[in-house]
Design a protein around this motif. Structure first.
Motif, PDB file in Angstrom:
ATOM      1  N   PHE A  39       0.846  -1.190   0.000  1.00  0.00           N
ATOM      2  CA  PHE A  39       0.000   0.000   0.000  1.00  0.00           C
ATOM      3  C   PHE A  39       0.883   1.242   0.000  1.00  0.00           C
ATOM      4  CE2 PHE A  39      -2.588  -3.216   2.230  1.00  0.00           C
ATOM      5  CZ  PHE A  39      -3.699  -3.235   1.394  1.00  0.00           C
ATOM      6  N   GLU A  53      -5.222   1.323  -6.054  1.00  0.00           N
ATOM      7  CA  GLU A  53      -5.534   1.191  -4.628  1.00  0.00           C
ATOM      8  C   GLU A  53      -6.954   1.685  -4.393  1.00  0.00           C
ATOM      9  OE1 GLU A  53      -2.382   2.282  -1.752  1.00  0.00           O
ATOM     10  OE2 GLU A  53      -1.175   2.771  -3.520  1.00  0.00           O
ATOM     11  N   ASP A  60      -8.901  -2.556   2.748  1.00  0.00           N
ATOM     12  CA  ASP A  60      -8.137  -1.900   1.694  1.00  0.00           C
ATOM     13  C   ASP A  60      -7.668  -2.906   0.650  1.00  0.00           C
ATOM     14  OD1 ASP A  60      -8.245   0.726   2.825  1.00  0.00           O
ATOM     15  OD2 ASP A  60      -6.801   0.067   4.332  1.00  0.00           O
ATOM     16  N   VAL A 112      -5.138  -3.413  -2.906  1.00  0.00           N
ATOM     17  CA  VAL A 112      -4.104  -2.918  -3.808  1.00  0.00           C
ATOM     18  C   VAL A 112      -3.912  -3.953  -4.912  1.00  0.00           C
ATOM     19  CG1 VAL A 112      -2.294  -3.847  -2.281  1.00  0.00           C
ATOM     20  CG2 VAL A 112      -1.694  -2.188  -4.054  1.00  0.00           C
TER      21      VAL A 112
END
Length: 234
Positions: free
Chosen positions: A107, A177, A190, A192
Motif C-alpha cells: 500500500f 488502490e 483496503d 491494492v
C-alpha cells in the motif's frame, strides 16, 4: 405467554440488527456490538424454548400465526450468529490476503487513510502466509497474454463495478488502490492491485487487508475472487 414470546422474538431480532448501525454511529464499541450477537442468540434460544413449551403443554390456547412468527424471528436471531461462528471456525483467523505471498503488493497512496487503523499495513510474512496456503491454495498470481494497459483498464473496471472507492489508479506504475466499506458494521478493507509486464506476459497480483479485526471471516478472499472474476478481457 404468547405475548411475552412475541415480544422476546422481536427484541432478539432488533438487538441483532441494530448492533452494526449502533457501532457505526459510535454508540457501541466493537466489543459491545459483538456482545449484541450473543445476547440476540440467547434471547432467540429462549423464545424457541417458550414456543416448544406452548406447543407441548398449551396447544389449546395457541395462536398459530403468532407462534410461527415468533419462531421465525427466533430462528433468525439464533441462526445468523451461529452461521458467523461456524464461518469463523472454517477459515483461518487472518485478515491480510494476497495472491503473492513472497512479495505481496504494498500500500502506498492509501497509507494515510489507514494511519490510525488497529491492523498495521505491513505484511506479517510467513506467520499468515502459511495459513493462507492451507486455506486458499487457489489464490495465485494471475497471468494474461494481453498488454499491461488492457489488463490495467479491465482491473480498474472490475474494482469500480464492485463499488469500491478508488484512491489511486496509476497506469505508469501499474498500481490501483481502493477500499471497500461493509454495509452492516461499516468495516473498511483496503485493496491494492499490482500489474507488471514480464516478457510477453502481464502479471497481476491483488492484496486485500482489513483495517480492524483479527479474522475477516473469509471476506478478503471473497473480494479478491470477485475482483479477478470481474476482469473481462477479449
Amino acid at each position: 405467554m404468547k405475548v411475552i414470546t412475541l415480544i422476546a422474538g422481536i427484541l432478539s431480532v432488533l438487538i441483532l440488527m441494530l448492533s452494526g448501525p449502533l457501532y457505526q454511529a459510535e454508540v457501541l464499541e466493537l466489543r459491545q456490538a459483538f456482545m449484541g450477537f450473543r445476547v440476540a442468540l440467547i434471547v432467540g434460544a429462549i423464545v424457541l424454548v417458550l414456543v416448544l413449551i406452548q406447543v407441548i403443554f398449551m396447544r389449546k390456547n395457541i395462536v398459530w400465526s403468532t407462534t410461527i412468527f415468533s419462531t421465525l424471528l427466533a430462528l433468525v436471531a439464533v441462526g445468523f450468529p451461529l452461521g458467523m461462528m461456524n464461518k469463523g471456525k472454517s477459515v483461518p483467523a487472518i485478515h491480510d490476503i494476497s495472491t503473492d505471498l513472497v512479495n505481496p503488493p504494498k500500500f502506498n497512496a492509501i497509507l494515510a487513510l489507514r494511519a490510525d487503523a488497529p491492523n498495521p499495513a505491513a505484511y506479517q510474512g510467513e506467520e499468515i502466509a502459511s495459513q493462507q496456503r492451507s486455506a486458499y491454495p487457489e489464490l495465485q498470481t494471475q497471468t494474461y497474454s494481453q498488454s499491461s494497459d488492457l489488463v490495467f483498464d479491465a482491473a480498474l473496471a472490475s474494482v469500480k463495478n464492485m463499488g469500491l472507492e478508488v484512491v489511486t489508479a496509476d497506469k505508469a506504475t501499474g498500481q490501483i488502490e481502493a477500499y471497500d466499506t461493509t454495509a452492516w458494521f461499516g468495516f473498511i478493507d483496503d485493496v491494492v492491485i499490482r500489474i507488471q509486464s514480464q516478457a510477453d506476459k502481464t502479471i497481476l497480483d491483488v492484496r486485500s487487508k482489513s483495517r480492524i479485526g483479527r479474522s475477516d471471516l473469509g471476506k478478503n478472499t471473497e473480494r479478491i475472487h470477485e475482483i479477478l472474476n470481474g476482469i473481462q478481457l477479449n
